[in-house]
Design an enzyme around this catalytic site. Structure first.
Site, mmCIF file in Angstrom:
data_model
loop_
_atom_site.group_PDB
_atom_site.id
_atom_site.type_symbol
_atom_site.label_atom_id
_atom_site.label_comp_id
_atom_site.label_asym_id
_atom_site.label_seq_id
_atom_site.Cartn_x
_atom_site.Cartn_y
_atom_site.Cartn_z
ATOM 1 N N ARG A 101 8.958 16.310 -30.279
ATOM 2 C CA ARG A 101 8.667 16.245 -31.565
ATOM 3 C C ARG A 101 9.162 17.361 -32.333
ATOM 4 O O ARG A 101 8.387 18.486 -32.009
ATOM 5 C CB ARG A 101 7.153 15.705 -31.905
ATOM 6 C CG ARG A 101 6.821 15.504 -33.447
ATOM 7 C CD ARG A 101 5.405 15.055 -33.734
ATOM 8 N NE ARG A 101 5.603 13.623 -33.603
ATOM 9 C CZ ARG A 101 4.368 12.759 -33.912
ATOM 10 N NH1 ARG A 101 3.494 13.636 -34.491
ATOM 11 N NH2 ARG A 101 4.593 11.430 -33.847
ATOM 12 N N HIS A 128 11.877 8.313 -36.554
ATOM 13 C CA HIS A 128 10.968 8.174 -35.804
ATOM 14 C C HIS A 128 11.191 6.764 -34.812
ATOM 15 O O HIS A 128 10.428 5.805 -35.192
ATOM 16 C CB HIS A 128 9.636 7.906 -36.286
ATOM 17 C CG HIS A 128 8.228 8.161 -35.737
ATOM 18 N ND1 HIS A 128 8.352 8.156 -34.363
ATOM 19 C CD2 HIS A 128 7.203 8.211 -36.117
ATOM 20 C CE1 HIS A 128 7.087 8.495 -33.834
ATOM 21 N NE2 HIS A 128 6.212 8.384 -35.035
ATOM 22 N N GLN A 131 8.319 4.585 -33.218
ATOM 23 C CA GLN A 131 7.540 3.909 -34.165
ATOM 24 C C GLN A 131 7.970 2.646 -34.442
ATOM 25 O O GLN A 131 7.545 1.754 -34.364
ATOM 26 C CB GLN A 131 7.131 4.657 -35.277
ATOM 27 C CG GLN A 131 6.477 4.116 -36.357
ATOM 28 C CD GLN A 131 4.734 4.063 -35.954
ATOM 29 O OE1 GLN A 131 4.335 5.019 -35.508
ATOM 30 N NE2 GLN A 131 4.444 2.702 -35.796
ATOM 31 N N ASP A 227 3.749 4.349 -45.679
ATOM 32 C CA ASP A 227 3.518 5.809 -44.788
ATOM 33 C C ASP A 227 3.151 6.763 -45.823
ATOM 34 O O ASP A 227 3.119 6.563 -46.928
ATOM 35 C CB ASP A 227 4.715 6.237 -43.865
ATOM 36 C CG ASP A 227 4.787 7.202 -43.035
ATOM 37 O OD1 ASP A 227 3.330 7.546 -42.736
ATOM 38 O OD2 ASP A 227 5.415 8.098 -42.521
ATOM 39 N N CYS A 267 1.949 3.202 -39.964
ATOM 40 C CA CYS A 267 2.301 3.922 -38.708
ATOM 41 C C CYS A 267 1.150 4.597 -38.356
ATOM 42 O O CYS A 267 0.854 5.036 -37.261
ATOM 43 C CB CYS A 267 3.550 4.705 -38.892
ATOM 44 S SG CYS A 267 3.578 5.919 -39.872
ATOM 45 N N ARG A 295 2.046 0.847 -29.823
ATOM 46 C CA ARG A 295 2.788 2.061 -29.513
ATOM 47 C C ARG A 295 2.715 2.297 -27.852
ATOM 48 O O ARG A 295 3.696 2.652 -27.267
ATOM 49 C CB ARG A 295 2.325 3.430 -30.314
ATOM 50 C CG ARG A 295 2.296 3.166 -31.649
ATOM 51 C CD ARG A 295 3.517 3.621 -32.059
ATOM 52 N NE ARG A 295 4.452 4.385 -31.495
ATOM 53 C CZ ARG A 295 4.263 5.620 -32.053
ATOM 54 N NH1 ARG A 295 3.547 6.036 -33.111
ATOM 55 N NH2 ARG A 295 4.964 6.765 -31.542
#
Ligand code: CP
Ligand code: NVA
Length: 307
Positions: A101, A128, A131, A227, A267, A295
């Protein structure tokens, strides 16, 4: 030996996404622990905080028989100026895969370029991808859609900041041929190259993609996704962003404009009172927390596919 990375949704073909989703559903329903990764080690470098991605990858690796190790950036020699090239070559000699990340998407590309092991993007400023696989799984699960080909009946609307999460959702919609609308104030739309790429893919997948600043386009939405307005790394833009994005908040009034059966996705982490109200979070906790659980299942499928 050739290796494959997951830096962007565009690294996956439609068939691969279908396979990953099928595998994720199977893993979720079987709830079995496997030992396929016995002796394998997954390295995880997180330059920014993470709850879901980090814990889901660690748990996934352990439940598949392998071991995750957290490589805290402040304790790596990268912090003192070691090059990504040297770190990537060395880590490739120890690990079976690397989850990363980063603040800069370019750094994930650099790691991938010099590693001989798969590199998986666990969120960058641009995308992402992990996700959006869980997002699509959740929509299929809740709307009981068995195959991605039948997903086009579901109108998916993302509203808010055109950020990394929005980019990956746009990308997966373009690749899979979905019905996707992105509603964002013009200052917060995704970058032109992301939009161009999505339309290019849509022209062959048959996706119906709409990009607009007009909130009324939420009408008939089956899925409303939002988000945070201030993504990690953008904290200095807080005041301006809140002002621009407030009309795009997911609240009770906004939901009246959507389909009466719509679900809400996020998310997470959420900022109640910014992009979503506490009331909406409470009402749609089922879909949002199912999305978070997924996830784990999708990241297990990713590990099985890429490692
Ligand atoms: N959605 C998501 O990636 O959450 P984390 O930042 O907690 O990993
Ligand atoms: N867009 C958010 C997502 C967090 C999971 C961020 O980048 O901070």
């Amino acid at each position: 030996m050739s290796k494959k990375d997951l830096l962007s949704i565009y690294d996956l073909k439609k068939e691969e996404i279908s396979t990953l989703l099928r595998e994720a559903f199977k893993l979720k329903s079987e709830k079995k622990y496997l030992d396929v990764f016995k002796g394998k080690v997954l390295g995880m470098i997180f330059e920014k905080p993470s709850t879901r991605t980090r814990v889901a990858f660690s748990t996934a690796m352990i439940q598949l028989g392998g071991s995750p190790i957290s490589l805290e950036p402040e304790n790596l020699q990268l912090k003192r100026g070691e090059s990504i090239h040297d770190a990537a070559v060395v880590l490739s000699g120890y690990l079976s895969g690397l989850v990363i990340r980063t603040f800069k998407h370019y750094d994930t590309e650099e790691f991938a370029k010099y590693s001989t092991i798969p590199v998986i993007n666990a969120l960058s400023d641009i995308e992402h991808p992990c996700q959006s696989l869980a997002d699509i799984m959740t929509i299929m699960e809740i709307y009981k859609v068995k195959v991605v080909e039948n997903l086009k009946e579901v109108k998916i609307v993302y509203i808010g900041d055109g950020n990394n999460v929005a980019n990956s959702l746009l990308a997966i919609s373009a690749v899979l041929g979905l019905n996707f609308t992105l509603i964002s104030p013009h200052q917060c739309l995704p970058k032109k190259d992301m939009l161009d790429k999505a339309f290019e893919y849509a022209s062959s997948s048959g996706a119906v993609i709409r990009i607009t600043s007009d909130i009324s386009e939420i009408k008939n939405a089956d899925v409303i996704y939002t988000d945070v307005w201030i993504s990690m790394g953008y904290e200095n833009e807080m005041e301006n962003r809140k002002r621009i994005l407030m009309p795009y908040q997911v609240n009770k009034e906004l939901l009246k404009k959507a389909s009466s059966k719509c679900i809400v996705l996020h998310c997470l982490p959420a900022v109640r009172g910014d992009e979503i109200t506490a009331e909406v979070m409470n009402k749609y906790g089922y879909s949002i927390f199912t999305q978070a659980e997924n996830r784990l299942h999708t990241q297990k499928a990713i590990l099985l596919h890429f490692l």
